[in-house]
Design a protein around this motif. Structure first.
Motif, PDB file in Angstrom:
ATOM      1  N   GLY A 142      -8.209  33.063  29.243  1.00 30.46           N
ATOM      2  CA  GLY A 142      -8.202  33.640  27.896  1.00 30.46           C
ATOM      3  C   GLY A 142      -8.372  32.601  26.812  1.00 30.46           C
ATOM      4  O   GLY A 142      -8.311  32.940  25.626  1.00 30.46           O
ATOM      5  N   GLU A 143      -8.593  31.346  27.201  1.00 37.83           N
ATOM      6  CA  GLU A 143      -8.674  30.263  26.211  1.00 37.83           C
ATOM      7  C   GLU A 143     -10.093  29.732  26.002  1.00 37.83           C
ATOM      8  O   GLU A 143     -10.276  28.711  25.350  1.00 37.83           O
ATOM      9  CB  GLU A 143      -7.770  29.096  26.630  1.00 37.83           C
ATOM     10  N   ASN A 170     -23.726  47.572  28.768  1.00 33.73           N
ATOM     11  CA  ASN A 170     -23.990  47.770  27.345  1.00 33.73           C
ATOM     12  C   ASN A 170     -23.360  46.632  26.553  1.00 33.73           C
ATOM     13  O   ASN A 170     -22.719  46.836  25.531  1.00 33.73           O
ATOM     14  CB  ASN A 170     -23.411  49.124  26.894  1.00 33.73           C
ATOM     15  N   TRP A 171     -23.526  45.394  27.048  1.00 34.19           N
ATOM     16  CA  TRP A 171     -22.860  44.253  26.442  1.00 34.19           C
ATOM     17  C   TRP A 171     -23.245  44.059  24.979  1.00 34.19           C
ATOM     18  O   TRP A 171     -22.464  43.539  24.191  1.00 34.19           O
ATOM     19  CB  TRP A 171     -23.167  42.978  27.218  1.00 34.19           C
ATOM     20  N   GLU A 172     -24.450  44.444  24.576  1.00 30.46           N
ATOM     21  CA  GLU A 172     -24.867  44.259  23.185  1.00 30.46           C
ATOM     22  C   GLU A 172     -23.899  44.930  22.218  1.00 30.46           C
ATOM     23  O   GLU A 172     -23.703  44.473  21.099  1.00 30.46           O
ATOM     24  CB  GLU A 172     -26.280  44.818  22.976  1.00 30.46           C
ATOM     25  N   ASN A 173     -23.284  46.014  22.646  1.00 31.28           N
ATOM     26  CA  ASN A 173     -22.365  46.749  21.787  1.00 31.28           C
ATOM     27  C   ASN A 173     -20.898  46.555  22.152  1.00 31.28           C
ATOM     28  O   ASN A 173     -20.018  46.982  21.395  1.00 31.28           O
ATOM     29  CB  ASN A 173     -22.681  48.251  21.841  1.00 31.28           C
ATOM     30  N   LEU A 174     -20.640  45.936  23.289  1.00 32.17           N
ATOM     31  CA  LEU A 174     -19.264  45.820  23.766  1.00 32.17           C
ATOM     32  C   LEU A 174     -18.753  44.390  23.817  1.00 32.17           C
ATOM     33  O   LEU A 174     -17.556  44.182  24.017  1.00 32.17           O
ATOM     34  CB  LEU A 174     -19.147  46.427  25.172  1.00 32.17           C
ATOM     35  N   TYR A 175     -19.625  43.422  23.623  1.00 31.86           N
ATOM     36  CA  TYR A 175     -19.246  42.028  23.903  1.00 31.86           C
ATOM     37  C   TYR A 175     -19.707  41.095  22.793  1.00 31.86           C
ATOM     38  O   TYR A 175     -20.791  41.254  22.238  1.00 31.86           O
ATOM     39  CB  TYR A 175     -19.890  41.599  25.230  1.00 31.86           C
ATOM     40  N   ILE A 176     -18.847  40.132  22.464  1.00 34.74           N
ATOM     41  CA  ILE A 176     -19.201  39.014  21.597  1.00 34.74           C
ATOM     42  C   ILE A 176     -18.936  37.744  22.397  1.00 34.74           C
ATOM     43  O   ILE A 176     -17.843  37.571  22.947  1.00 34.74           O
ATOM     44  CB  ILE A 176     -18.354  38.981  20.309  1.00 34.74           C
ATOM     45  N   SER A 177     -19.900  36.878  22.473  1.00 33.27           N
ATOM     46  CA  SER A 177     -19.725  35.647  23.239  1.00 33.27           C
ATOM     47  C   SER A 177     -18.524  34.850  22.721  1.00 33.27           C
ATOM     48  O   SER A 177     -18.340  34.687  21.519  1.00 33.27           O
ATOM     49  CB  SER A 177     -20.980  34.780  23.143  1.00 33.27           C
ATOM     50  N   TYR A 178     -17.715  34.358  23.638  1.00 30.70           N
ATOM     51  CA  TYR A 178     -16.574  33.528  23.238  1.00 30.70           C
ATOM     52  C   TYR A 178     -17.046  32.213  22.634  1.00 30.70           C
ATOM     53  O   TYR A 178     -16.306  31.575  21.891  1.00 30.70           O
ATOM     54  CB  TYR A 178     -15.635  33.285  24.421  1.00 30.70           C
ATOM     55  N   TYR A 179     -18.276  31.786  22.925  1.00 27.78           N
ATOM     56  CA  TYR A 179     -18.857  30.638  22.233  1.00 27.78           C
ATOM     57  C   TYR A 179     -18.997  30.955  20.741  1.00 27.78           C
ATOM     58  O   TYR A 179     -18.599  30.173  19.883  1.00 27.78           O
ATOM     59  CB  TYR A 179     -20.245  30.320  22.804  1.00 27.78           C
ATOM     60  N   THR A 180     -19.580  32.111  20.453  1.00 27.28           N
ATOM     61  CA  THR A 180     -19.843  32.508  19.071  1.00 27.28           C
ATOM     62  C   THR A 180     -18.557  32.818  18.325  1.00 27.28           C
ATOM     63  O   THR A 180     -18.322  32.309  17.227  1.00 27.28           O
ATOM     64  CB  THR A 180     -20.771  33.737  19.051  1.00 27.28           C
ATOM     65  N   TRP A 181     -17.717  33.665  18.910  1.00 30.33           N
ATOM     66  CA  TRP A 181     -16.471  34.044  18.242  1.00 30.33           C
ATOM     67  C   TRP A 181     -15.563  32.830  18.098  1.00 30.33           C
ATOM     68  O   TRP A 181     -14.925  32.636  17.055  1.00 30.33           O
ATOM     69  CB  TRP A 181     -15.775  35.151  19.030  1.00 30.33           C
ATOM     70  N   GLY A 182     -15.534  31.987  19.107  1.00 33.83           N
ATOM     71  CA  GLY A 182     -14.700  30.791  19.025  1.00 33.83           C
ATOM     72  C   GLY A 182     -15.182  29.822  17.959  1.00 33.83           C
ATOM     73  O   GLY A 182     -14.378  29.194  17.260  1.00 33.83           O
ATOM     74  N   ALA A 183     -16.513  29.693  17.800  1.00 32.70           N
ATOM     75  CA  ALA A 183     -17.055  28.834  16.743  1.00 32.70           C
ATOM     76  C   ALA A 183     -16.687  29.383  15.375  1.00 32.70           C
ATOM     77  O   ALA A 183     -16.329  28.628  14.461  1.00 32.70           O
ATOM     78  CB  ALA A 183     -18.565  28.722  16.886  1.00 32.70           C
ATOM     79  N   ALA A 184     -16.750  30.700  15.222  1.00 26.89           N
ATOM     80  CA  ALA A 184     -16.354  31.322  13.954  1.00 26.89           C
ATOM     81  C   ALA A 184     -14.869  31.102  13.678  1.00 26.89           C
ATOM     82  O   ALA A 184     -14.459  30.858  12.533  1.00 26.89           O
ATOM     83  CB  ALA A 184     -16.676  32.818  13.983  1.00 26.89           C
ATOM     84  N   VAL A 236      -9.568  36.480  22.802  1.00 26.39           N
ATOM     85  CA  VAL A 236      -8.923  36.134  24.077  1.00 26.39           C
ATOM     86  C   VAL A 236      -9.460  37.019  25.192  1.00 26.39           C
ATOM     87  O   VAL A 236      -9.780  36.549  26.295  1.00 26.39           O
ATOM     88  CB  VAL A 236      -7.389  36.281  23.956  1.00 26.39           C
ATOM     89  N   GLU A 237      -9.578  38.314  24.907  1.00 26.60           N
ATOM     90  CA  GLU A 237     -10.069  39.244  25.929  1.00 26.60           C
ATOM     91  C   GLU A 237     -11.548  39.009  26.238  1.00 26.60           C
ATOM     92  O   GLU A 237     -11.978  39.160  27.382  1.00 26.60           O
ATOM     93  CB  GLU A 237      -9.830  40.682  25.463  1.00 26.60           C
ATOM     94  N   MET A 238     -12.331  38.639  25.216  1.00 27.43           N
ATOM     95  CA  MET A 238     -13.735  38.296  25.459  1.00 27.43           C
ATOM     96  C   MET A 238     -13.831  37.071  26.375  1.00 27.43           C
ATOM     97  O   MET A 238     -14.714  36.989  27.238  1.00 27.43           O
ATOM     98  CB  MET A 238     -14.455  38.015  24.140  1.00 27.43           C
TER      99      MET A 238
END
Length: 239
Positions: free
Chosen positions: A56-57, A126-140, A107-109
């Motif tokens: 989760g990290e 359907n990842w385009e609508n259900l998922y955000i990359s932890y790379y992207t979200w973590g950078a934000a 964390v869940e991503m």
């Protein structure tokens, strides 16, 4: 591998566009020499090469490293402020607009890594609508935390200080355990480091509760505005 990495590519350094991309990869892996190689979550220790390590990290291990990738490129004079700001804009845009935030936190991503790293190309999902990359979200999240710490301290405390504390507690070489880091961190440990470096446990709890383990998005418009950057809709009122 705790001290080094090997990078290979068939791309040409003589191509200006590809050179920037390749140097970004070098910056990313360079920062991994501290973050993830040594500052390592307990969920990845020991690493299992025959099964999936559910972690989760990864928003911190990979995502914050992606934030530093952009930061290091700019600090080294390899990327302009305009290009760096545009990269931050694309990152924020992806997190703000994605419907995936309704379903999972950062964390869940992170825990979806075994299902999306390479696997998503063969999984009919359907990842385009259900998922955000932890790379992207973590950078934000790295950007939001950096700007928040700077704002709260009048510029005296930054994300660098948070990472330095993480290094002292979890990354600095200790008596070696073969194949393992001496003291891996947990989500609770990262939260405690933020409380200590900011001097405000309530702030640390709110940041983790709302943005890391919750599904809210930081006030990027306000944070960037106070840093001298404008975040606005390109076509307000239009689809």
């Amino acid at each position: 591998h705790r001290n080094s990495t090997v990078l290979t590519s068939s791309e040409a350094l003589g191509d200006p566009y590809r050179r920037t991309s390749l140097l970004g990869t070098v910056a990313h892996e360079f920062f991994h020499g501290w973050n993830t190689e040594r500052i390592r979550p307990r969920s990845l220790e020991p690493f299992d090469f025959e099964d999936a390590n559910m972690s989760g990290e990864l928003w911190l291990a990979e995502g914050v490293t992606s934030y530093y990738e952009s930061l290091l490129m700019h600090r080294a004079g390899l990327a302009s402020l305009e290009d760096t700001s545009a990269e931050f804009g694309r990152t924020i845009d992806a997190v703000i607009r994605s419907p995936g935030r309704r379903f999972r936190s950062a964390v869940e991503m992170s825990r979806l890594a075994p299902f999306v790293d390479a696997a998503r190309w063969v999984d009919r999902t359907n990842w385009e609508n259900l998922y955000i990359s932890y790379y992207t979200w973590g950078a934000a999240l790295g950007l939001a935390l950096d700007l928040s710490l700077r704002e709260r301290s009048g510029g005296r405390i930054t994300l660098d200080d948070f990472m330095r504390l993480m290094w002292r507690r979890y990354g600095r070489p200790a008596p070696l355990v073969e194949g393992l880091v001496a003291v891996p961190y947990t989500l609770r440990g990262a939260r405690d480091c933020l409380a200590d470096v900011s001097g405000d446990p309530a702030f640390a709890d709110a940041f983790f509760d709302r943005f890391v383990e919750g599904r809210e998005v930081a006030d990027y418009e306000g944070l960037l505005g106070r840093a001298g950057l404008v975040l606005r809709r390109r076509s307000p009122g239009r689809a």
